[in-house]
Design a protein around this motif. Structure first.
Motif, PDB file in Angstrom:
ATOM      1  N   THR A 189       1.156  -8.382   0.702  1.00  0.00           N
ATOM      2  CA  THR A 189       1.405  -6.788   0.897  1.00  0.00           C
ATOM      3  C   THR A 189       1.961  -6.563   2.135  1.00  0.00           C
ATOM      4  O   THR A 189       2.822  -5.680   1.999  1.00  0.00           O
ATOM      5  CB  THR A 189       0.182  -5.994   0.238  1.00  0.00           C
ATOM      6  OG1 THR A 189      -0.790  -6.289   1.015  1.00  0.00           O
ATOM      7  CG2 THR A 189      -0.103  -6.085  -1.077  1.00  0.00           C
ATOM      8  N   ASP A 200       5.479  -4.973   2.181  1.00  0.00           N
ATOM      9  CA  ASP A 200       5.562  -3.408   2.796  1.00  0.00           C
ATOM     10  C   ASP A 200       6.352  -3.305   4.067  1.00  0.00           C
ATOM     11  O   ASP A 200       6.893  -2.596   4.464  1.00  0.00           O
ATOM     12  CB  ASP A 200       4.120  -2.858   3.243  1.00  0.00           C
ATOM     13  CG  ASP A 200       3.927  -1.470   2.917  1.00  0.00           C
ATOM     14  OD1 ASP A 200       4.562  -0.927   1.857  1.00  0.00           O
ATOM     15  OD2 ASP A 200       3.648  -0.736   3.832  1.00  0.00           O
ATOM     16  N   TRP A 246      -4.042   0.871   1.182  1.00  0.00           N
ATOM     17  CA  TRP A 246      -4.225   0.820  -0.267  1.00  0.00           C
ATOM     18  C   TRP A 246      -4.524  -0.643  -0.797  1.00  0.00           C
ATOM     19  O   TRP A 246      -5.440  -1.110  -1.546  1.00  0.00           O
ATOM     20  CB  TRP A 246      -3.222   1.470  -1.292  1.00  0.00           C
ATOM     21  CG  TRP A 246      -1.996   0.919  -1.220  1.00  0.00           C
ATOM     22  CD1 TRP A 246      -0.627   1.239  -0.458  1.00  0.00           C
ATOM     23  CD2 TRP A 246      -1.610  -0.335  -2.052  1.00  0.00           C
ATOM     24  NE1 TRP A 246       0.112   0.347  -0.704  1.00  0.00           N
ATOM     25  CE2 TRP A 246      -0.176  -0.554  -1.771  1.00  0.00           C
ATOM     26  CE3 TRP A 246      -2.102  -0.998  -2.844  1.00  0.00           C
ATOM     27  CZ2 TRP A 246       0.639  -1.671  -2.159  1.00  0.00           C
ATOM     28  CZ3 TRP A 246      -1.400  -2.233  -3.393  1.00  0.00           C
ATOM     29  CH2 TRP A 246       0.114  -2.509  -3.130  1.00  0.00           C
ATOM     30  N   ILE A 284      -8.069  -2.055   0.953  1.00  0.00           N
ATOM     31  CA  ILE A 284      -8.968  -1.565   0.079  1.00  0.00           C
ATOM     32  C   ILE A 284      -8.907  -2.126  -1.242  1.00  0.00           C
ATOM     33  O   ILE A 284     -10.029  -2.494  -1.827  1.00  0.00           O
ATOM     34  CB  ILE A 284      -8.935   0.113  -0.092  1.00  0.00           C
ATOM     35  CG1 ILE A 284      -9.001   0.691   1.242  1.00  0.00           C
ATOM     36  CG2 ILE A 284      -9.963   0.531  -1.027  1.00  0.00           C
ATOM     37  CD1 ILE A 284      -8.458   2.008   1.557  1.00  0.00           C
ATOM     38  N   ALA A 285      -7.877  -2.119  -2.082  1.00  0.00           N
ATOM     39  CA  ALA A 285      -7.842  -2.653  -3.441  1.00  0.00           C
ATOM     40  C   ALA A 285      -8.253  -4.088  -3.385  1.00  0.00           C
ATOM     41  O   ALA A 285      -8.981  -4.787  -4.175  1.00  0.00           O
ATOM     42  CB  ALA A 285      -6.322  -2.654  -3.947  1.00  0.00           C
TER      43      ALA A 285
END
Lengths: 400, 227
Positions: free
Chosen positions: A39, A43, A364, A367-368
């Protein structure tokens, strides 16, 4: 059995089975790290593109000839007409709109540049002085179309071009030949590198009139417009379309692209890409969860006599279930934290390897990743914990 | 006080039902020292498991201290095991990864006792069973006698009213076995009911009351008048 004792007892168990615990933690950690790194990559790519777009201007609108939308009836097309070209007159009309801070007509082409016994082909931008601020370009030296010199044959060189042609002398004030015309170097661009695949270090900028003469055209390639504020972009777009319709005898033959619209499209695509890679990485977490279940089922089998003993000395099925459940929580938590740290380390390595890529994992995703690891581990423990709790004490005690 | 009335326990081996216990009626008063003897398969261990609430009878009733406990919930039965019954097994059943002190502490942890209080009780038990020096050793580092002493310390740490010992000297040599029996008998002298299951006739005869079993039935039930 209190919650603290359950957590302490299960923690001791996790620590005492070092190799088994480390393998589970590692499997979990790799899953979480994959989510974080991938990610961060996705990102980072998204932010890289956004930064690239932002660097080409603020509140930017680009006017180009032709219609980008499908129309039901276009009388002009039936009559064999093509869309009208954009002209300097159009640009001046748009510049008078109240929503417009400044505008820059633009022509682009290629021509041979020669000076000081050197020759090369360069990309030529023809525009006005406003091009520099609208496109967020910076002049390292000199000026472009300074007050009182608007009609002069002047040229601004890209940093690399200036260095190639005048490596040992000051470029400002030198004369160069572009095509068949002679220009006086009035400025040198600061080195800004590549932006949106366009290397500003290897371009030259000349006044729009000279560019149109050089390329033998009266039309414009684009009109770059900067709206007064972000909130006025949409109204500026409508006003531009209305003005162009009026100017082109009622025909909608102009397209206006806003920076926001392009950004939003890229943002959507890259966000979907980030989610997709996060999803793929999350699969590894599920695999890790299955590993947790497998190892814990083996553990229940290995510790049958111990479970029988615990029942004999007064443990309830709930106590046993909670002990195994707490073990899974510790293992998943350790895996999640280690994975998060590994992921952050991986992201740091990416940033060090590719400094232009802002590879920061979004909050996110971290945390995910941690939550999915915890939930997967806990869910995977339900079956072994339930199996342990259901064990018959007499049979369990009888097992060697 | 333990009262078993018409207790039956059947195991199924294929289509065949085998009576492990068949119509057992037994009353054991508080503070008694009872041995249960019989050949393998006579049902003595099954009887001990039912008394210890590890197994459920198929029929009959079980009262402990005038309370019918046959139909209590799993949680209530676990509470009785924790508070009133102490188990001593032939193979010690110590948790191998825990130290002697940690093994002794297990029933206290299950009872939810605060840590400081637990440490105090464990220290007392280590002292009482002469295990102070071996407190931080794991079972693998202990001798057979020490292991059984740890197991007895664990069984008695909650001050149960009944100690159930299944072949407690079965894995020990004669001398160590005798020492372990003395430890158990000392507990009996403090008023604890002691029920010992054994093959060993000599060991069984140490009890004040000897119950003989065969084929799931009580054949003999003798009380030694000398005691």
């Amino acid at each position: 059995m209190t919650l603290t004792d359950t957590l302490q007892t299960s923690f001791k168990t996790v620590v005492s089975y070092r190799v088994r615990s480390l393998l589970i933690i590692l499997a979990m950690a790799l899953g979480v790290a994959a989510v974080v790194v991938l990610t961060a990559l996705g990102d980072g790519a998204r932010n890289y593109v956004i930064n690239q777009f932002s660097s080409i201007g603020t509140n930017l609108l680009v006017v180009l000839p032709g219609r980008a939308e499908t129309s039901g009836s276009f009388l002009g097309a039936v009559l064999g007409q093509t869309p009208r070209d954009l002209t300097l007159k159009d640009a001046q009309l748009l510049g008078r709109l109240p929503q417009v801070r400044r505008y820059a007509p633009l022509n682009v082409g290629a021509a041979e540049l020669s000076a000081a016994n050197r020759l090369r082909e360069v990309t030529v931008l023809g525009s006005t002085a406003n091009l520099i601020p609208i496109r967020h370009m910076k002049l390292a030296q000199g000026s472009f179309l300074a007050h009182g010199t608007e009609r002069n044959a002047q040229i601004v060189l890209g940093a690399k071009i200036a260095n190639e042609f005048f490596p040992r002398s000051q470029a400002i004030g030198q004369r160069v030949r572009l095509g068949d015309n002679r220009f006086l170097v009035s400025g040198v661009l600061a080195s800004q590198g590549e932006s949106m695949g366009f290397n500003t270090d290897e371009i030259v900028i000349i006044p729009i009139d000279y560019a149109q003469a050089l390329f033998n055209t009266t039309s414009l390639f684009r009109i770059l417009i900067e709206a007064k504020s972000h909130s006025e972009i949409e109204s500026a777009k409508q006003a531009i379309l209305a003005t162009m319709r009026q100017s082109h005898d009622g025909e909608d033959d102009t397209t206006v692209i806003t920076q926001d619209a392009i950004l939003a499209t890229f943002d959507r695509v890259l966000q979907a890409l980030t989610l997709a890679v996060a999803g793929i990485a999350a699969i590894s977490l599920i695999v890790a969860g299955i590993l947790v279940m497998n190892v814990m089922l083996v553990s229940v089998n290995q510790r049958t006599a111990e479970i029988g003993l615990l029942k004999a000395i007064g443990a309830t099925s709930t106590d046993i279930r909670r002990l195994f459940f707490a073990e899974a929580v510790w293992l998943s938590l350790a895996g999640a934290i280690l994975g998060f740290l590994l992921g952050q380390f991986g992201s740091l390595m990416l940033r060090l390897a590719y400094p232009q890529l802002p590879a920061w994992a979004p909050a996110w995703a971290s945390i995910a990743g941690i939550l999915v690891a915890l939930i997967t581990g806990i869910l995977a423990s339900l079956l072994p914990a339930s199996q342990a709790a259901r064990l018959d004490a007499v049979k369990a005690l009888g097992k060697k | 006080m333990i009262r078993l009335t018409a207790i039956t326990r059947t195991f199924h081996m294929g289509d065949q039902a085998v009576y492990a216990l068949n119509d057992i009626n037994l009353h054991i008063a508080s503070g008694e020292y009872v041995s249960i003897m019989g050949p393998s398969g006579s049902g003595k261990s099954t009887l001990l498991n039912i008394i210890g609430l590890l197994d459920k009878p198929d029929g009959g009733s079980y009262e402990m201290d005038n309370r019918l406990i046959t139909d209590l919930s799993e949680t209530e039965q676990a509470q009785i095991r924790r508070e009133k019954i102490g188990f001593v097994f032939q193979s010690f059943h110590l948790v191998p990864r825990l130290t002697a002190a940690e093994n002794i502490e297990l029933p206290l942890i299950l009872s939810g006792m605060p840590s400081a209080q637990r440490q105090s009780l464990v220290n007392d038990a280590l002292q009482a069973f002469e295990l102070k020096e071996r407190a931080h050793h794991r079972p693998a580092e202990l001798s057979g006698g020490q292991r059984q002493r740890v197991a007895i310390a664990r069984a008695t740490i909650m001050h149960p009213s009944v100690i159930l010992a299944d072949e407690p000297t079965g894995n020990l040599d004669h001398q160590i076995g005798a020492e372990v029996m003395l430890l158990l008998e000392n507990l009996h002298h403090t008023g604890t009911t002691l029920i010992v299951v054994t093959h060993d006739r000599e060991l069984g005869l140490r009890a004040h009351r000897q119950i003989g079993m065969r084929d799931g039935k009580i054949l003999t039930d003798q009380t030694d008048d000398a005691h």
